[in-house]
Design a protein around this motif. Structure first.
Motif, mmCIF file in Angstrom:
data_model
loop_
_atom_site.group_PDB
_atom_site.id
_atom_site.type_symbol
_atom_site.label_atom_id
_atom_site.label_comp_id
_atom_site.label_asym_id
_atom_site.label_seq_id
_atom_site.Cartn_x
_atom_site.Cartn_y
_atom_site.Cartn_z
ATOM 1 N N ARG A 37 4.373 -26.670 3.632
ATOM 2 C CA ARG A 37 4.874 -27.594 4.664
ATOM 3 C C ARG A 37 6.351 -27.904 4.445
ATOM 4 N N ALA A 38 6.726 -28.194 3.210
ATOM 5 C CA ALA A 38 8.099 -28.584 2.881
ATOM 6 C C ALA A 38 9.091 -27.446 3.099
ATOM 7 N N SER A 39 8.647 -26.217 2.933
ATOM 8 C CA SER A 39 9.557 -25.073 3.077
ATOM 9 C C SER A 39 10.135 -24.981 4.489
ATOM 10 N N HIS A 40 9.423 -25.506 5.470
ATOM 11 C CA HIS A 40 9.910 -25.505 6.856
ATOM 12 C C HIS A 40 11.115 -26.433 7.035
ATOM 13 N N TYR A 41 11.374 -27.264 6.037
ATOM 14 C CA TYR A 41 12.480 -28.236 6.103
ATOM 15 C C TYR A 41 13.545 -27.962 5.042
ATOM 16 N N GLY A 42 13.534 -26.738 4.510
ATOM 17 C CA GLY A 42 14.549 -26.329 3.546
ATOM 18 C C GLY A 42 14.284 -26.746 2.118
ATOM 19 N N ILE A 43 13.100 -27.237 1.836
ATOM 20 C CA ILE A 43 12.761 -27.664 0.476
ATOM 21 C C ILE A 43 12.143 -26.489 -0.260
ATOM 22 N N GLN A 44 12.770 -26.112 -1.357
ATOM 23 C CA GLN A 44 12.274 -25.017 -2.190
ATOM 24 C C GLN A 44 12.024 -25.558 -3.599
ATOM 25 N N HIS A 45 10.892 -25.220 -4.169
ATOM 26 C CA HIS A 45 10.550 -25.675 -5.514
ATOM 27 C C HIS A 45 9.556 -24.696 -6.102
ATOM 28 N N SER A 46 9.537 -24.585 -7.413
ATOM 29 C CA SER A 46 8.617 -23.662 -8.083
ATOM 30 C C SER A 46 7.163 -24.112 -7.982
ATOM 31 N N GLY A 47 6.957 -25.402 -7.741
ATOM 32 C CA GLY A 47 5.597 -25.933 -7.710
ATOM 33 C C GLY A 47 5.120 -26.425 -9.059
ATOM 34 N N ILE A 81 -2.506 -38.116 -1.614
ATOM 35 C CA ILE A 81 -1.945 -37.252 -2.656
ATOM 36 C C ILE A 81 -0.793 -36.447 -2.063
ATOM 37 N N ASP A 82 -1.015 -35.891 -0.883
ATOM 38 C CA ASP A 82 0.024 -35.099 -0.229
ATOM 39 C C ASP A 82 1.266 -35.948 0.039
ATOM 40 N N TYR A 83 1.073 -37.196 0.424
ATOM 41 C CA TYR A 83 2.216 -38.090 0.642
ATOM 42 C C TYR A 83 3.057 -38.198 -0.637
ATOM 43 N N VAL A 84 2.420 -38.418 -1.773
ATOM 44 C CA VAL A 84 3.166 -38.569 -3.029
ATOM 45 C C VAL A 84 3.878 -37.264 -3.386
ATOM 46 N N LEU A 85 3.189 -36.139 -3.265
ATOM 47 C CA LEU A 85 3.811 -34.859 -3.585
ATOM 48 C C LEU A 85 4.997 -34.586 -2.660
ATOM 49 N N LEU A 86 4.821 -34.812 -1.380
ATOM 50 C CA LEU A 86 5.916 -34.582 -0.434
ATOM 51 C C LEU A 86 7.061 -35.575 -0.653
ATOM 52 N N HIS A 87 6.733 -36.798 -0.993
ATOM 53 C CA HIS A 87 7.753 -37.802 -1.310
ATOM 54 C C HIS A 87 8.655 -37.280 -2.432
ATOM 55 N N ALA A 103 15.099 -40.074 6.331
ATOM 56 C CA ALA A 103 15.131 -39.227 7.525
ATOM 57 C C ALA A 103 14.422 -37.899 7.237
ATOM 58 N N LEU A 104 14.690 -37.325 6.060
ATOM 59 C CA LEU A 104 14.033 -36.081 5.657
ATOM 60 C C LEU A 104 12.530 -36.298 5.514
ATOM 61 N N LEU A 105 12.133 -37.340 4.803
ATOM 62 C CA LEU A 105 10.713 -37.626 4.619
ATOM 63 C C LEU A 105 10.030 -37.831 5.977
ATOM 64 N N GLY A 106 10.716 -38.491 6.890
ATOM 65 C CA GLY A 106 10.164 -38.710 8.225
ATOM 66 C C GLY A 106 9.964 -37.423 9.007
ATOM 67 N N ARG A 107 10.817 -36.438 8.772
ATOM 68 C CA ARG A 107 10.641 -35.133 9.430
ATOM 69 C C ARG A 107 9.486 -34.361 8.780
ATOM 70 N N VAL A 108 9.431 -34.401 7.462
ATOM 71 C CA VAL A 108 8.402 -33.661 6.730
ATOM 72 C C VAL A 108 7.019 -34.276 6.953
ATOM 73 N N LYS A 113 4.517 -43.725 6.267
ATOM 74 C CA LYS A 113 4.299 -45.157 6.016
ATOM 75 C C LYS A 113 2.807 -45.498 6.028
ATOM 76 N N ALA A 114 2.068 -44.908 6.931
ATOM 77 C CA ALA A 114 0.626 -45.146 6.993
ATOM 78 C C ALA A 114 -0.068 -44.574 5.758
ATOM 79 N N LYS A 115 0.382 -43.397 5.320
ATOM 80 C CA LYS A 115 -0.202 -42.776 4.118
ATOM 81 C C LYS A 115 0.077 -43.634 2.890
ATOM 82 N N ARG A 116 1.304 -44.120 2.769
ATOM 83 C CA ARG A 116 1.668 -44.976 1.628
ATOM 84 C C ARG A 116 0.845 -46.258 1.649
ATOM 85 N N ALA A 117 0.690 -46.854 2.813
ATOM 86 C CA ALA A 117 -0.088 -48.095 2.920
ATOM 87 C C ALA A 117 -1.548 -47.852 2.525
#
Length: 130
Positions: A37-47, A81-87, A103-108, A113-117
């Motif tokens: 999911r994150a790769s669609h927004y330019g986020i690259q990571h080894s995992g 869990i996905d919210y924390v990982l994406l955060h 702004a980035l988190l809001g796009r991804v 906010k609902a997930k965090r709550a």
């Protein structure tokens, strides 16, 4: 779940080892989905990530992009869990909690906010009682 140990005094250690192993499995599986999911927004990571018991945090990201997660996170629903990982993955592009970061988190993850709550409502960190 039933935990068995040859000596009762070892039960806590056996349980903690099982929980840590399970956390590695669950978080690795969720990380794979989040990276896609994150790769669609330019986020690259080894995992790659590490686990560390933390009294007041679900996760962290160092300036070098090292991700650390609290093994207790696996008590939460997958969407939380996905919210924390994406955060934390968003921090690899925007390190601070700046306007650009949110702004980035809001796009991804538009409903972050609902997930965090939900996470904060369902699962409590050990240090949050202090």
């Amino acid at each position: 779940m039933k935990v068995t140990a040859k000596a009762p005094e070892r039960a806590e250690r056996v349980l903690q080892a099982w929980l840590r192993e399970r956390a590695e499995q669950v978080l690795a599986e969720r990380m794979e989905r989040c990276l896609e999911r994150a790769s669609h927004y330019g986020i690259q990571h080894s995992g790659e990530f590490r686990l560390r018991s933390m009294a007041t945090q679900w996760g962290s990201c160092s300036r070098t992009g090292r991700l650390t997660f609290n093994p207790l996170l696996i008590q939460a629903p997958k969407e939380c869990i996905d919210y924390v990982l994406l955060h934390e993955l968003c921090h690899t592009l925007e390190f601070s909690h700046s306007r650009a970061y949110y702004a980035l988190l809001g796009r991804v993850l538009p409903d972050w906010k609902a997930k965090r709550a939900r996470l904060n409502r369902l699962v409590e960190l050990p240090g949050s009682l202090l």
